[in-house]
Write a protein that holds these residues in place. Structure first.
Motif, PDB file in Angstrom:
ATOM      1  N   THR A  30      48.526  40.323  32.616  1.00  0.00           N
ATOM      2  CA  THR A  30      47.490  40.731  31.664  1.00  0.00           C
ATOM      3  C   THR A  30      46.225  39.900  31.767  1.00  0.00           C
ATOM      4  O   THR A  30      45.115  40.416  31.636  1.00  0.00           O
ATOM      5  CB  THR A  30      48.046  40.637  30.224  1.00  0.00           C
ATOM      6  OG1 THR A  30      49.300  41.319  30.154  1.00  0.00           O
ATOM      7  CG2 THR A  30      47.087  41.250  29.227  1.00  0.00           C
ATOM      8  N   ILE A  31      46.392  38.588  31.991  1.00  0.00           N
ATOM      9  CA  ILE A  31      45.244  37.680  32.079  1.00  0.00           C
ATOM     10  C   ILE A  31      45.389  36.893  33.377  1.00  0.00           C
ATOM     11  O   ILE A  31      45.826  35.733  33.385  1.00  0.00           O
ATOM     12  CB  ILE A  31      45.176  36.724  30.864  1.00  0.00           C
ATOM     13  CG1 ILE A  31      45.331  37.501  29.548  1.00  0.00           C
ATOM     14  CG2 ILE A  31      43.872  35.944  30.860  1.00  0.00           C
ATOM     15  CD1 ILE A  31      45.332  36.635  28.312  1.00  0.00           C
ATOM     16  N   CYS A 372      49.641  39.336  25.021  1.00  0.00           N
ATOM     17  CA  CYS A 372      48.452  38.735  25.636  1.00  0.00           C
ATOM     18  C   CYS A 372      47.302  39.722  25.715  1.00  0.00           C
ATOM     19  O   CYS A 372      46.136  39.315  25.852  1.00  0.00           O
ATOM     20  CB  CYS A 372      48.797  38.201  27.022  1.00  0.00           C
ATOM     21  SG  CYS A 372      49.735  36.669  26.960  1.00  0.00           S
ATOM     22  N   GLY A 373      47.615  41.036  25.636  1.00  0.00           N
ATOM     23  CA  GLY A 373      46.545  42.025  25.608  1.00  0.00           C
ATOM     24  C   GLY A 373      45.601  41.816  24.447  1.00  0.00           C
ATOM     25  O   GLY A 373      44.423  42.177  24.502  1.00  0.00           O
ATOM     26  N   ALA A 376      42.993  39.404  25.717  1.00  0.00           N
ATOM     27  CA  ALA A 376      42.297  39.744  26.960  1.00  0.00           C
ATOM     28  C   ALA A 376      41.057  40.571  26.640  1.00  0.00           C
ATOM     29  O   ALA A 376      41.155  41.765  26.347  1.00  0.00           O
ATOM     30  CB  ALA A 376      43.237  40.518  27.886  1.00  0.00           C
TER      31      ALA A 376
END
Length: 383
Positions: A30-31, A372-373, A376
């Motif tokens: 995600t990141i 984690c989205g 982000a």
């Protein structure tokens, strides 16, 4: 961003190291530009040895010893990279799983095998022993372990007291002259994750005896024996007996702290605090932007010195704390009060426990990616 992945094991599913790796993979997906640190964690109980070895990049040492009934087994222990600190999980020798193939013998089971592991650690030159004592089949207050290190326990006639919990009530004399002097010179720390005292309605025998096969009569005998030994050891150490009988944590693992504190001056510490210190958790989190932690079930017990609590309490105010768990049973308000930013279940939908356990690694990965989205930015767009 610096993102730390510091979970406990998801019991019956994945180890702490496997959970940390799954989280880290979800973060990187995600990141991609994030600095990701994997820090498998534990609270001093089952899985602590594996967590510390994973963090140290070490493999376990193996030693021949005996189980709680005196039968030959192999057990693992760990050494820090510099060889100065040894980690022993007592359950490698005195654990319930090793004796699950026969009827439980709560009055006979002893910790002698744990003492054999300690002897090998001394031979290896360790200067400190971190003893993790959860999951035991024993209620002998560590007397078996002390015997393996050279101590002798006698009854009023001077004869050796029987091993295990059955012999505690007969002990009137303790001979420590044969104890390995190296055992006195090292630092002992005992990791506990309970606060039960040694005896009484909330003590070692009453609370933990039934899971070790103790019936009502056995519990009464074990409680009397623990009381008797505490008085004998208190006399030997020159302290009030009530100190040993009432100190929180002395009831852990059948009273193992009693023997080691009275003879070696061992320190009894919350397991998560000990692991935090050894792994340098505070330092790792000092400049983190986000920490992902987790365990099988997030509930009120998670906030009583367990891994999630240790992580949340040591994270700086500027660091988000996200918990991923098989089940989340705390409200948002309870999470906020505990310093947890958000908590998510890894379950993708209704499923049988066995199904969730089989797919736990992928579920943790996906939950980490989803969590984690939220961090982000800018949001990805389709062209």
């Amino acid at each position: 961003m610096k993102i730390v992945c510091a979970p406990d094991s998801f019991k019956g599913s994945v180890t702490a190291a496997e959970a940390a790796a799954a989280m880290a993979a979800g973060v990187r997906e995600t990141i991609p530009a994030a600095e990701v640190v994997e820090l498998p964690f534990a609270d001093g109980g089952e899985g602590t040895l594996e967590a510390l070895l994973a963090a140290w990049g070490r493999t376990p040492e193996t030693v021949d010893t005996v189980d709680a009934l005196g039968r030959p087994v192999q057990a693992r222990y760990g050494l820090s990279p510099d060889g100065r600190t040894a980690v022993i999980e007592a359950a490698e020798a005195n654990g319930l799983p090793q004796v699950s193939d026969v009827p439980l013998q709560p009055l006979r089971a002893d910790t002698y095998g744990v003492g054999i592991i300690a002897r090998h650690v001394l031979e290896a030159g360790a200067e400190e022993i971190l003893l993790c004592i959860g999951g035991s089949a024993t209620t002998d207050a560590g007397t078996g372990m002390l015997c393996a290190l050279g101590a002798e326990f006698h009854d009023h006639d001077g004869a050796p007291a029987p091993p295990g919990g059955a012999g505690l009530g007969e002990i009137t004399q303790v001979d420590l002259s044969g104890v390995d002097p190296r055992a006195h010179s090292i630092r002992w720390r005992i990791a506990v994750d309970v606060e039960n005292p040694l005896t009484g309605d909330n003590g070692a025998a009453a609370v933990f005896g039934p899971q070790k096969g103790a019936h009502e009569q056995d519990i009464a005998e074990l409680d009397r024996g623990l009381t008797q030994l505490a008085r004998v050891m208190a006399d030997s150490a020159g302290v009030p007996a009530q100190h040993y009988l009432e100190t929180p944590g002395f009831g852990a693992a059948g009273g193992i702290p009693l023997g080691l504190v009275s003879v070696f001056g061992a320190e009894v510490v919350p397991g998560s605090a000990m692991v935090s210190e050894v792994l340098g958790l505070q330092e790792v989190l000092a400049d983190a932007d986000l920490v992902l932690t987790g365990e099988g079930r997030l509930d009120s017990q998670s906030l009583g010195g367990k891994v999630v609590d240790a992580v949340a309490s040591r994270a700086p105010a500027s660091c988000g704390v996200v918990v991923l768990a098989g089940a989340v049973q705390l409200s948002p308000a309870q999470c906020r009060e505990a310093g947890i930013t958000a908590a998510f279940s890894v379950a993708a939908g209704p499923a049988e426990l066995a199904e969730l356990q089989r797919g736990a690694g992928q579920l943790i990965h996906d939950a980490a990616a989803h969590a984690c989205g939220l961090f982000a930015f800018p949001r990805p767009r389709l062209d």
